[in-house]
Design a protein around this motif. Structure first.
Motif, PDB file in Angstrom:
ATOM      1  N   ASN A 474      15.780  34.285   8.923  1.00  0.00           N
ATOM      2  CA  ASN A 474      15.938  33.140   8.021  1.00  0.00           C
ATOM      3  C   ASN A 474      15.279  33.382   6.665  1.00  0.00           C
ATOM      4  O   ASN A 474      15.777  32.928   5.632  1.00  0.00           O
ATOM      5  CB  ASN A 474      15.371  31.872   8.668  1.00  0.00           C
ATOM      6  N   LYS A 475      14.167  34.111   6.655  1.00  0.00           N
ATOM      7  CA  LYS A 475      13.513  34.450   5.388  1.00  0.00           C
ATOM      8  C   LYS A 475      14.400  35.329   4.514  1.00  0.00           C
ATOM      9  O   LYS A 475      14.268  35.346   3.290  1.00  0.00           O
ATOM     10  CB  LYS A 475      12.193  35.180   5.652  1.00  0.00           C
ATOM     11  N   SER A 476      15.295  36.074   5.154  1.00  0.00           N
ATOM     12  CA  SER A 476      16.142  37.024   4.430  1.00  0.00           C
ATOM     13  C   SER A 476      17.409  36.391   3.860  1.00  0.00           C
ATOM     14  O   SER A 476      18.150  37.051   3.149  1.00  0.00           O
ATOM     15  CB  SER A 476      16.527  38.180   5.369  1.00  0.00           C
ATOM     16  N   LYS A 477      17.650  35.144   4.193  1.00  0.00           N
ATOM     17  CA  LYS A 477      18.841  34.470   3.679  1.00  0.00           C
ATOM     18  C   LYS A 477      18.654  34.116   2.208  1.00  0.00           C
ATOM     19  O   LYS A 477      17.543  33.823   1.750  1.00  0.00           O
ATOM     20  CB  LYS A 477      19.126  33.205   4.482  1.00  0.00           C
ATOM     21  N   LEU A 478      19.744  34.134   1.473  1.00  0.00           N
ATOM     22  CA  LEU A 478      19.682  33.743   0.070  1.00  0.00           C
ATOM     23  C   LEU A 478      19.279  32.276  -0.039  1.00  0.00           C
ATOM     24  O   LEU A 478      19.747  31.429   0.728  1.00  0.00           O
ATOM     25  CB  LEU A 478      21.030  33.950  -0.609  1.00  0.00           C
ATOM     26  N   SER A 479      18.439  31.976  -1.026  1.00  0.00           N
ATOM     27  CA  SER A 479      18.005  30.592  -1.259  1.00  0.00           C
ATOM     28  C   SER A 479      18.999  29.834  -2.126  1.00  0.00           C
ATOM     29  O   SER A 479      19.069  28.616  -2.081  1.00  0.00           O
ATOM     30  CB  SER A 479      16.644  30.591  -1.954  1.00  0.00           C
ATOM     31  N   TRP A 480      19.752  30.575  -2.944  1.00  0.00           N
ATOM     32  CA  TRP A 480      20.668  30.003  -3.932  1.00  0.00           C
ATOM     33  C   TRP A 480      19.944  29.103  -4.937  1.00  0.00           C
ATOM     34  O   TRP A 480      20.526  28.179  -5.491  1.00  0.00           O
ATOM     35  CB  TRP A 480      21.844  29.291  -3.265  1.00  0.00           C
ATOM     36  N   LYS A 481      18.658  29.429  -5.190  1.00  0.00           N
ATOM     37  CA  LYS A 481      17.916  28.765  -6.269  1.00  0.00           C
ATOM     38  C   LYS A 481      18.194  29.553  -7.548  1.00  0.00           C
ATOM     39  O   LYS A 481      17.598  30.600  -7.796  1.00  0.00           O
ATOM     40  CB  LYS A 481      16.425  28.739  -5.954  1.00  0.00           C
ATOM     41  N   ILE A 482      19.112  29.061  -8.338  1.00  0.00           N
ATOM     42  CA  ILE A 482      19.675  29.842  -9.438  1.00  0.00           C
ATOM     43  C   ILE A 482      18.842  29.742 -10.705  1.00  0.00           C
ATOM     44  O   ILE A 482      18.523  28.642 -11.175  1.00  0.00           O
ATOM     45  CB  ILE A 482      21.125  29.395  -9.708  1.00  0.00           C
ATOM     46  N   ASP A 483      18.482  30.888 -11.248  1.00  0.00           N
ATOM     47  CA  ASP A 483      17.909  30.993 -12.585  1.00  0.00           C
ATOM     48  C   ASP A 483      19.086  31.215 -13.526  1.00  0.00           C
ATOM     49  O   ASP A 483      19.655  32.305 -13.584  1.00  0.00           O
ATOM     50  CB  ASP A 483      16.922  32.163 -12.649  1.00  0.00           C
ATOM     51  N   TYR A 484      19.461  30.183 -14.259  1.00  0.00           N
ATOM     52  CA  TYR A 484      20.676  30.251 -15.066  1.00  0.00           C
ATOM     53  C   TYR A 484      20.536  31.186 -16.262  1.00  0.00           C
ATOM     54  O   TYR A 484      21.546  31.673 -16.780  1.00  0.00           O
ATOM     55  CB  TYR A 484      21.098  28.847 -15.503  1.00  0.00           C
ATOM     56  N   GLU A 485      19.321  31.444 -16.698  1.00  0.00           N
ATOM     57  CA  GLU A 485      19.141  32.427 -17.775  1.00  0.00           C
ATOM     58  C   GLU A 485      19.614  33.799 -17.301  1.00  0.00           C
ATOM     59  O   GLU A 485      20.341  34.508 -18.019  1.00  0.00           O
ATOM     60  CB  GLU A 485      17.680  32.492 -18.203  1.00  0.00           C
TER      61      GLU A 485
END
Length: 569
Positions: A474-485
């Protein structure tokens, strides 16, 4: 005559034909399951150790070996996992990609992903739901880490044991076909990572049927296929048919061949050359581009050289040297193979010559390593600043953005996208993902699990984590917390990359603490520190990672960052 798989269970009108290579036995029985009825039938013996049979209305089957029911080595689907019965698949898939011509090698911008950790769902449907996002990012092909059936529900995929069966926990064969079909409808190619150097540990029954594995060679990961000893003709057939299977039956746009440096073959025709020849024939028959890519740490241009130069004629290969040069310089790390890297001059060589170790002495290897690539084009090489190995094989599993700051990260991104080579993004990199990518497994064999844990404890020391744990996965899953820069920068630099060719006719120089790269009327400035640069031409800014002047000419002082300029003369 159209290609057709001659192994496993194949549907022919109202019949199902079964065929298996099992030379260890003079007779072989198959166990057939029909509407909850079980039949044991002796198969017909053929030449060279093959057995065959035709029957009707079969749903599941297995082979009877030493009073044990064993799945088919060429099974198309293992819905009950690696120890369960093999399923007969007769339903046709409604493909909608008749006009699809594949992705030209010159247009490849690859996105490597692991199906299980790419989305919250962790399956093929989760990838389908992100296809619009990937299309908008600008990539042209996704590269799936291996999806052949492995033990349990989660794994990197390199422990696969059924080359032809699509992982059940990802959705199985139908869902993989649907993913490829939907990708093609959106103009995206799909490349599949395949493993022909070894077979995983759990559910590996191949050795019970015949001499599938070499008695001469080994790999650190498991038994290696027998490509050059007695009976090797049929082992080679098993492997080359698998390569064609993914192309013909799943409409894949290419294959990435895992760790070919661990494929050992002294036959007059190397197995890589044989795979390449068969893929080229398929490419001609199907009238669509198929990209064959090799992973190799040999720095050997023979792998991608044409046949007239005694090469294997593989389309492209990964270049670890490029990654190592950038990574070591930016992070300061010098452990393991990074001891051979770390200077800015090596980055210049990687940009101009591809391999840094191209016939020069390697301290890490304690020998001369590699060979020059000669006049091979830039489109013969895949480069990256992250991939599953370079993150996941770290003791801490950290991504690059956890090791360096954002500005240096964007400088490295600029360098690999503006190189003459094919860029490959590792999932999440494009928006600044910081979750680790750890090594995870889901084996059920207690002895194997204990050995794995003990081995990892010795290898990782204070960094130890349990590869079998749900938490590790589960730690290895993408968070999809996007840095739009970061995401917007990637979108813009991909647009610029698409305007360029793969000519290696570039000019690279070091000035103060900066790299200056001239190519195709563009100037790339990569300043790792505040620098003073001198320019004879006038240039106009088109993209930057920090505050850069709109126009530059003559003597210019610049801060840390990267910028791309167009000739303004």
């Amino acid at each position: 005559m159209p290609w057709k798989l001659d192994l496993g269970a194949n549907c022919e009108k109202s019949n199902v034909s079964f065929r298996i290579w099992s030379p260890y036995y003079d007779s072989l029985s198959i166990v057939l399951y029909k509407q909850n009825k079980k039949e044991i039938v002796e198969m017909n013996k053929e030449d060279k150790g093959y057995f065959s049979l035709k029957d009707k209305d079969v749903e599941y089957y297995s082979y009877l070996i030493e009073n044990m029911e064993i799945p088919d080595p060429a099974s198309r689907y293992q819905p009950e996992g690696v120890h369960g019965k093999s399923k007969v698949l007769c339903e046709n898939f409604n493909w909608e990609d008749k006009e699809w011509e594949g992705i030209d090698q010159n247009n490849l911008i690859i996105y490597e992903l692991h199906v299980g950790t790419f989305s919250e769902r962790g399956d093929f449907q989760g990838v389908i739901e992100k296809l619009d996002y990937l299309k908008n990012l600008g990539i042209t092909a996704i590269e799936l880490m291996p999806v052949s059936q492995f033990g349990g529900k989660r794994n990197w995929g390199y422990d696969g044991v059924f080359l032809y069966a699509v992982q059940n926990s990802y959705g199985g064969p139908y869902e993989l076909k649907r993913l490829v079909n939907e990708a093609h409808k959106k103009g995206l190619g799909v490349i599949l990572d395949v493993v022909y150097n070894h077979v995983g540990p759990e559910g590996n029954y191949l050795g019970k049927f015949g001499p599938y594995f070499s008695s001469r060679y080994t790999t650190p990961w498991g038994p290696i296929f027998n490509y050059d000893e007695a009976w090797s003709d049929e082992v080679r057939h098993y492997v080359t048919q698998n390569a064609l299977y993914w192309i013909y039956e799943y409409h894949m746009d290419g294959l990435r061949l895992d760790a070919v440096h661990s494929i050992y073959d002294i036959s007059p025709k190397h197995i890589l050359s044989e795979i390449s020849d068969k893929i080229k024939i398929a490419e001609s028959e199907l009238k669509r581009k198929i990209n064959l890519i090799a992973e190799s740490d040999l720095n050997d241009p023979k792998i991608i050289s044409p046949k007239e130069k005694c090469g294997y004629n593989i389309d492209a290969q990964w270049s670890d040297d490029f990654h190592h040069a950038l990574h070591a310089y930016a992070t300061g790390e010098r452990d393991s193979y990074y001891e051979d890297f770390g200077s800015i001059e090596q980055i210049v060589k990687a940009l101009e010559k591809v391999f840094i170790y191209d016939g020069v002495y390697s301290n890490f290897r304690k020998k001369t390593h590699g060979a020059p690539v000669g006049d091979l084009g830039g489109n013969k090489f895949i480069v990256y600043i992250q991939n599953h190995d370079q993150i996941g094989n770290r003791k801490d599993g950290k991504r690059l953005l956890n090791l360096i700051d954002k500005q240096n990260f964007l400088i490295l991104s600029t360098l690999y996208f503006m190189s003459p080579y094919i860029p490959m993004i590792f999932m999440g990199e494009e928006y600044g993902e910081k979750n680790p990518f750890l090594f995870f497994t889901d084996f059920s064999d207690v002895q194997l699990i204990n050995a794995l844990r003990e081995g990892r404890k010795k290898e990782l020391g204070e960094y130890y984590y349990d590869p079998q744990s749900d938490d590790t996965y589960n730690k290895s899953k993408l968070s999809w917390k996007i840095d739009y820069e970061i995401l917007n920068f990637y979108k813009n630099i991909i647009k610029i990359k698409k305007e360029l060719d793969h000519s290696r006719n570039i000019l690279v120089k070091i000035e103060d603490n900066s790299l200056l790269i001239e190519r195709d009327k563009l100037l790339v400035v990569a300043a790792f520190k505040d620098s003073t640069i001198h320019l004879k031409k006038k240039w106009k800014l088109i993209l930057s990672t920090a505050e850069f002047p709109e126009y530059i000419e003559g003597e210019i002082k610049i801060g840390r960052g990267a910028a791309i300029y167009r000739n303004a003369n």
